[in-house]
Structure formats: structure tokens, C-alpha cells
Design a protein around this motif. Structure first.
Motif, PDB file in Angstrom:
ATOM      1  N   UNK A 209      -5.755  -0.616  -7.541  1.00 31.83           N
ATOM      2  CA  UNK A 209      -7.482  -1.066  -6.873  1.00 31.83           C
ATOM      3  C   UNK A 209      -7.848  -1.841  -5.993  1.00 31.83           C
ATOM      4  N   UNK A 210      -7.051  -3.614  -6.991  1.00 33.94           N
ATOM      5  CA  UNK A 210      -7.564  -4.943  -6.887  1.00 33.94           C
ATOM      6  C   UNK A 210      -6.038  -5.186  -5.724  1.00 33.94           C
ATOM      7  N   UNK A 211      -5.284  -3.967  -5.703  1.00 36.33           N
ATOM      8  CA  UNK A 211      -3.984  -4.448  -4.216  1.00 36.33           C
ATOM      9  C   UNK A 211      -4.969  -4.187  -3.252  1.00 36.33           C
ATOM     10  N   UNK A 212      -5.604  -2.582  -3.613  1.00 35.51           N
ATOM     11  CA  UNK A 212      -6.434  -2.983  -1.746  1.00 35.51           C
ATOM     12  C   UNK A 212      -7.775  -3.779  -1.384  1.00 35.51           C
TER      13      UNK A 212
ATOM     14  N   UNK B   8       2.203   5.747  -8.186  1.00 32.20           N
ATOM     15  CA  UNK B   8       3.268   4.664  -7.623  1.00 32.20           C
ATOM     16  C   UNK B   8       3.560   4.801  -6.286  1.00 32.20           C
ATOM     17  N   UNK B   9       4.816   4.275  -5.918  1.00 31.73           N
ATOM     18  CA  UNK B   9       4.903   3.751  -3.831  1.00 31.73           C
ATOM     19  C   UNK B   9       5.561   4.921  -3.248  1.00 31.73           C
TER      20      UNK B   9
ATOM     21  N   UNK C 289       2.472   0.108   8.914  1.00 33.96           N
ATOM     22  CA  UNK C 289       1.895   0.945   7.200  1.00 33.96           C
ATOM     23  C   UNK C 289       2.908   0.723   6.009  1.00 33.96           C
ATOM     24  N   UNK C 290       3.788   1.385   6.254  1.00 30.63           N
ATOM     25  CA  UNK C 290       5.029   0.781   5.034  1.00 30.63           C
ATOM     26  C   UNK C 290       5.124  -0.315   4.580  1.00 30.63           C
ATOM     27  N   UNK C 291       5.514  -0.798   5.002  1.00 29.39           N
ATOM     28  CA  UNK C 291       5.231  -2.607   5.083  1.00 29.39           C
ATOM     29  C   UNK C 291       4.538  -3.104   4.428  1.00 29.39           C
ATOM     30  N   UNK C 292       3.004  -2.727   4.693  1.00 29.74           N
ATOM     31  CA  UNK C 292       2.003  -2.575   4.642  1.00 29.74           C
ATOM     32  C   UNK C 292       1.582  -2.837   2.942  1.00 29.74           C
ATOM     33  N   UNK C 293       1.724  -1.216   2.446  1.00 24.84           N
ATOM     34  CA  UNK C 293       1.948  -1.263   1.410  1.00 24.84           C
ATOM     35  C   UNK C 293       2.704  -1.520   0.289  1.00 24.84           C
ATOM     36  N   UNK C 294       3.982  -2.311   1.270  1.00 22.95           N
ATOM     37  CA  UNK C 294       4.996  -2.617   0.345  1.00 22.95           C
ATOM     38  C   UNK C 294       4.333  -4.225  -0.036  1.00 22.95           C
ATOM     39  N   UNK C 295       3.778  -4.874   0.740  1.00 23.79           N
ATOM     40  CA  UNK C 295       3.833  -6.382   0.589  1.00 23.79           C
ATOM     41  C   UNK C 295       2.563  -5.952  -0.932  1.00 23.79           C
ATOM     42  N   UNK C 296       1.942  -5.443  -0.234  1.00 26.83           N
ATOM     43  CA  UNK C 296       0.208  -5.809  -0.689  1.00 26.83           C
ATOM     44  C   UNK C 296       0.387  -5.018  -2.310  1.00 26.83           C
ATOM     45  N   UNK C 297       1.420  -4.232  -2.715  1.00 28.36           N
ATOM     46  CA  UNK C 297       0.906  -3.964  -3.731  1.00 28.36           C
ATOM     47  C   UNK C 297       2.376  -4.637  -5.582  1.00 28.36           C
ATOM     48  N   UNK C 298       2.638  -4.068  -6.586  1.00 25.89           N
ATOM     49  CA  UNK C 298       2.804  -5.298  -7.234  1.00 25.89           C
ATOM     50  C   UNK C 298       2.911  -4.112  -8.192  1.00 25.89           C
TER      51      UNK C 298
END
Length: 131
Positions: free
Chosen positions: A37-40, A4-5, A22-31
């Protein structure tokens, strides 16, 4: 496996460990507020040296669009500057000057915000962007 984010730190990749976004990167790459793992893998692909410039620009635009309105506006630019300077102690005059300078250089239609095409045009003129 997904995380969970809420309270999630981005994966320990060299590009995210000391990144002020880094927080924006996490938000943009998550679903759906889940980081899989696919997001990573997707994030690693975009940050790869082999990724095409247009893909890097697309994700950079999404990362910098803090209010997610489809533009990089003055509010977004101010947040970018504050994060890059790693300080909340920046005078209003300096902040206004810096955002004004960026808009004067890159806002081709003079609407005080950058569309994706304006951002893309500016990034294509910046040789250090891909690094």
C-alpha cells in the motif's frame, strides 16, 4: 497487505492503465518484489501534478533504464521506442535512426548512453515532459 509482483498488474490508477511502461512502473515502485500500500501511495505521489519535476525525472529515468545499469543506453532507447510506437514491427533502420537522434540531442559526453544528469538536462528542455 502486499501483493507479489509475479503476474501483478499495476494498481488501477489512470496513469498506469494504458501506459506502455506499466510493468516497469510496477517494478520501480515495488520493494523486494512486493507491491505494498505504501508503494501505491509513493507512486500516486510521484504521478501527482504537485510532485516536483526533479522527482518525476528521477523516477522516469529509473523506469526507462530497462537493464538497470544506471544509464539509458541504446538497448533501453530501442525498447522505449518500440513501446511508444506500440509495435515490434519497426525496421532496424528506423529504430537506429530514432535512437541515434536521441543520443545526438542528449548525450553530452558522446559515450552512446545517457547518464542521469544528461537525461535530466534533456527532460528540463522538454516542456511536455511534466504532462
Amino acid at each position: 497487505m502486499s501483493l507479489a509482483l509475479v503476474g501483478l498488474s499495476p494498481p488501477p490508477l489512470p496513469h498506469t492503465q494504458a501506459n506502455p511502461f506499466r510493468d516497469r512502473i510496477c517494478r520501480v515502485f515495488s520493494h523486494d518484489d512486493v507491491f505494498s500500500f505504501e508503494d501505491v501511495l509513493g507512486m500516486a505521489s510521484v504521478f501527482s501534478e504537485q510532485a516536483c519535476p526533479s522527482l518525476k525525472i528521477e523516477y522516469a529515468f529509473r523506469i526507462y533504464d530497462f537493464n538497470e545499469n544506471g544509464f539509458i543506453d541504446e538497448e533501453d532507447l530501442q525498447r522505449i521506442v518500440l513501446r511508444l510506437l506500440n509495435s515490434d514491427d519497426v525496421s532496424e533502420d528506423l529504430l537506429a535512426d530514432l535512437t541515434s537522434h536521441v543520443l545526438n540531442e542528449s548525450d553530452l559526453d558522446n559515450d552512446n548512453m545517457l547518464s542521469f544528469s544528461e537525461f535530466e538536462h534533456a527532460m528540463n528542455k522538454a516542456p511536455d515532459f511534466m504532462k
